[in-house]
Motif scaffolding. Structure first.
Motif, short mmCIF file in Angstrom:
data_model
loop_
_atom_site.label_atom_id
_atom_site.label_comp_id
_atom_site.label_asym_id
_atom_site.label_seq_id
_atom_site.Cartn_x
_atom_site.Cartn_y
_atom_site.Cartn_z
N THR A 222 -65.09 -0.35 2.60
CA THR A 222 -66.48 -0.84 2.53
C THR A 222 -66.88 -1.26 1.12
O THR A 222 -67.91 -1.92 0.95
CB THR A 222 -67.44 0.24 3.05
N ALA A 333 -68.05 -4.36 8.95
CA ALA A 333 -68.49 -3.86 7.65
C ALA A 333 -69.34 -4.87 6.90
O ALA A 333 -70.15 -4.50 6.04
CB ALA A 333 -67.27 -3.48 6.80
N HIS A 391 -69.34 2.71 8.81
CA HIS A 391 -69.66 3.71 7.78
C HIS A 391 -69.64 5.13 8.34
O HIS A 391 -69.40 6.08 7.59
CB HIS A 391 -71.02 3.40 7.16
N THR A 395 -63.49 5.63 7.46
CA THR A 395 -63.36 5.64 6.01
C THR A 395 -61.93 6.02 5.64
O THR A 395 -61.27 6.78 6.37
CB THR A 395 -64.33 6.65 5.36
#
Length: 415
Positions: A222, A333, A391, A395
């Motif tokens: 991200t 993203a 998010h 990750t």
């Protein structure tokens, strides 16, 4: 003892070809290595060209190869001095007879390099070479391998995409390394894969017990993929990140859908990359007479790539099969609304934050594109939902933590 209390690991990752900008394997090795270093572990990456552009403390150990797939010197003729090395000679002979030897030969290169260095590491992590060299290494040191998806799927789709017997044979020869990968993967103590769908398919195709898998979803970077609200989205502009002629990626079906959509809507498609010269994609574009509404970007830097997402009204992922689906996650993203097929693990990544259609169905793809083009409010909702989903669930820190859990399990069992 908790993870925070256990000593940092010394990790050697092995990756035979890891382009950091295209292909899931290259993105995987670059980002996972950095995330492992961020957790405090020491990471060396034993890699062939191209340079994976490692960051965050991971150390690159470049391994010289013939590099016969370098686009700047594709399938060059090696020098006589190079062919005096038996591994180089095997690689050249295989390529000269339509094979794909890099996974096989890189395993021997890894064995050669690590011969007197295995004591430097706690664990070896192979990135889908699954070569006999990796099997040899695994007998001496804890070893895991990542399989992103079963290559048998690529082979089936490639063979199905052509009619001429000699072309079918050519694909069979190219994918002849699969037999080695099946045999080696059955010998390794633990397999990491990136989705539940891949786990089921690999277990079935490679005859491996599901109990020997660890499912560790990929992360999405991200800090590299993010919205750019200062750039206005262009009405009717679509983006696809795949320009390859590989049937697996489904670009043929998107082009057919684009032609249908263009009959009723003002639409334009940005394709990241460029097609193979005189290949099937170029031929189909001419046949459909849609070249005037397609922009191929060629090679662009990452920031231009993100800007292209920001300009697009819709991102389309037409793949027939994905073991994970990085293009879906990267598009989400950037808060770009996504239309994706349900091929392979794509629904696991997309969840309810994308419009899903069956793979290989140009009509369904065209209908979905028209539906979103006509509904700006829904595009806005999907873009926001995709951004939030990435998010929350995807990750690289999470991926690294789960990978380390697998490492420690394999190390304990090896003792």
């Amino acid at each position: 003892m908790s993870e925070n209390q256990e000593k940092p690991l010394r990790i050697c990752m092995i990756s035979y070809r890891s382009n950091p900008h295209s292909g899931g394997q290259g993105v995987y090795i670059r980002n996972l290595a950095k995330a492992l270093c961020d957790l405090g572990h020491e990471v060396d990456v034993l890699a062939g060209p191209p340079d994976p552009l490692l960051e965050g403390g991971a150390r690159l150990i470049p391994v010289p190869t013939l590099d016969l797939y370098n686009p700047e010197a594709l399938f060059r003729t090696p020098r006589i001095e190079e062919l005096k090395d038996p591994v180089n000679l095997m690689e050249w002979l295989s390529i000269s007879t339509m094979g794909y030897p890099e996974p096989f030969t890189f395993g021997f290169r890894a064995v050669r390099f690590l011969k007197n260095r295995l004591h430097d590491y706690d664990i070896i992590h192979d990135n889908q070479s699954l070569s006999y060299g990796i099997q040899q290494i695994s007998q001496k040191i804890p070893t895991v391998a990542t399989i992103h998806h079963p290559m048998t799927v690529d082979r089936k789709l490639a063979i199905r995409s052509v009619r001429a017997p000699w072309k079918k044979f050519k694909h069979l020869r190219w994918y002849s390394f699969i037999g080695m990968q099946k045999r080696v993967s059955r010998k390794l103590p633990r397999i990491i894969t990136v989705s539940e769908f891949s786990k089921k398919d690999i277990a079935r195709e490679y005859a491996i017990s599901p109990s020997r898998f660890s499912v560790v979803p990929n992360g999405i970077s991200t800090e590299l993929f993010f919205p750019m609200p200062e750039i206005q989205r262009e009405p009717g502009r679509l983006i696809v990140t795949n320009s390859a002629d590989m049937p697996l990626k489904g670009l043929y079906h998107l082009l057919q859908a684009l032609e249908k959509v263009s009959r009723t809507h003002s639409v334009r498609l940005t394709v990241i990359g460029k097609p193979k010269e005189k290949g099937g994609i170029e031929k189909l574009i001419r046949k459909l007479n849609i070249g005037h509404i397609i922009d191929f970007t060629g090679r662009i830097d990452h920031w231009q790539f993100v800007r292209e997402y920001a300009r697009a009204s819709i991102a389309v992922v037409p793949s027939l099969y994905e073991g994970f689906g990085l293009p879906v996650g990267e598009a989400m993203a950037t808060a770009t609304p996504v239309i994706s097929t349900t091929g392979g693990a794509l629904p696991e990544v997309a969840g309810d934050a994308a419009l899903l259609v069956p793979p290989g169905n140009a009509d369904a793809l065209a209908e979905a594109i028209c539906e979103l083009l006509d509904d700006p409010a829904r595009r806005e909702r999907l873009g926001a939902a995709g951004y939030a989903r990435v998010h929350e669930h995807f990750t690289w820190k999470n991926a690294a933590e789960k990978t380390v859990e697998t490492y420690r399990e394999v190390i304990r069992d090896h003792r």
